[in-house]
Design a protein around this motif. Structure first.
Motif, PDB file in Angstrom:
ATOM      1  N   GLU A   1       9.860  36.533 -17.738  1.00 30.12           N
ATOM      2  CA  GLU A   1       9.552  36.430 -19.175  1.00 30.12           C
ATOM      3  C   GLU A   1       8.299  37.242 -19.509  1.00 30.12           C
TER       4      GLU A   1
ATOM      5  N   HIS B   1       9.055  40.922 -19.293  1.00 27.72           N
ATOM      6  CA  HIS B   1       9.851  41.317 -20.466  1.00 27.72           C
ATOM      7  C   HIS B   1       8.943  41.495 -21.679  1.00 27.72           C
ATOM      8  N   GLU B   2       8.064  40.554 -21.895  1.00 27.21           N
ATOM      9  CA  GLU B   2       7.167  40.646 -23.049  1.00 27.21           C
ATOM     10  C   GLU B   2       6.206  41.819 -22.931  1.00 27.21           C
TER      11      GLU B   2
ATOM     12  N   ASN C   1      10.937  45.806 -18.426  1.00 25.50           N
ATOM     13  CA  ASN C   1      12.254  45.171 -18.321  1.00 25.50           C
ATOM     14  C   ASN C   1      12.972  45.428 -17.008  1.00 25.50           C
TER      15      ASN C   1
ATOM     16  N   GLY D   1      20.800  34.640 -20.421  1.00 23.24           N
ATOM     17  CA  GLY D   1      20.298  35.042 -21.732  1.00 23.24           C
ATOM     18  C   GLY D   1      19.095  35.961 -21.633  1.00 23.24           C
ATOM     19  N   LEU D   2      18.203  35.650 -20.708  1.00 23.27           N
ATOM     20  CA  LEU D   2      17.028  36.499 -20.489  1.00 23.27           C
ATOM     21  C   LEU D   2      17.462  37.875 -19.989  1.00 23.27           C
TER      22      LEU D   2
ATOM     23  N   LEU E   1      20.239  39.392 -20.698  1.00 23.04           N
ATOM     24  CA  LEU E   1      20.762  40.133 -21.862  1.00 23.04           C
ATOM     25  C   LEU E   1      19.637  40.691 -22.721  1.00 23.04           C
ATOM     26  N   ARG E   2      18.581  39.916 -22.917  1.00 22.79           N
ATOM     27  CA  ARG E   2      17.444  40.386 -23.714  1.00 22.79           C
ATOM     28  C   ARG E   2      16.777  41.586 -23.048  1.00 22.79           C
ATOM     29  N   CYS E   3      16.640  41.528 -21.725  1.00 22.15           N
ATOM     30  CA  CYS E   3      16.011  42.635 -20.991  1.00 22.15           C
ATOM     31  C   CYS E   3      16.886  43.884 -21.016  1.00 22.15           C
TER      32      CYS E   3
ATOM     33  N   ALA F   1      19.026  44.725 -23.212  1.00 19.91           N
ATOM     34  CA  ALA F   1      19.119  45.270 -24.565  1.00 19.91           C
ATOM     35  C   ALA F   1      18.023  46.292 -24.857  1.00 19.91           C
TER      36      ALA F   1
END
Length: 100
Positions: free
Chosen positions: A56, A59-60, A64, A91-92, A94-96, A98
């Motif tokens: 997390e 990612h922030e 990624n 889900g995490l 997918l966010r990365c 993206a």
């Protein structure tokens, strides 16, 4: 519970709190220390949790590719009984992906 384990759990939670406050570099140091401790102790579940928190933070910070590597490690450590956590990691991921 022994003191070193308790301190590792505290480092993990402090790392999460610092991430929430945008202090990503400090967060990363604490989360990496917690991850290393749980790996050394063979605590797969807590290692996976610390890796998730570290992913997390990465990612922030826009890292990624590195976050995806931590997600993969965490997924490998979890058993099917950890379905909610595995779903969170999906889900995490997918966010990365993206933004990677």
């Amino acid at each position: 519970m022994d003191l070193p384990r308790a301190l590792a759990l505290v480092r993990r939670h402090q790392g999460r709190a610092l991430r929430g406050r945008g202090r990503l570099a400090e967060s990363r140091v604490l989360l990496e220390a917690a991850t290393a401790f749980f790996e050394e102790q063979g605590e797969a579940y807590n290692q996976a949790r610390a890796l998730t928190d570290l992913a997390e933070a990465l990612h922030e910070a826009g890292e990624n590719t590195e976050a995806l590597a931590k997600i993969t490690l965490a997924e490998r450590l979890l058993t099917p009984a950890a379905t909610p956590h595995l779903m969170y990691l999906a889900g995490l991921r997918l966010r990365c992906e993206a933004v990677a």
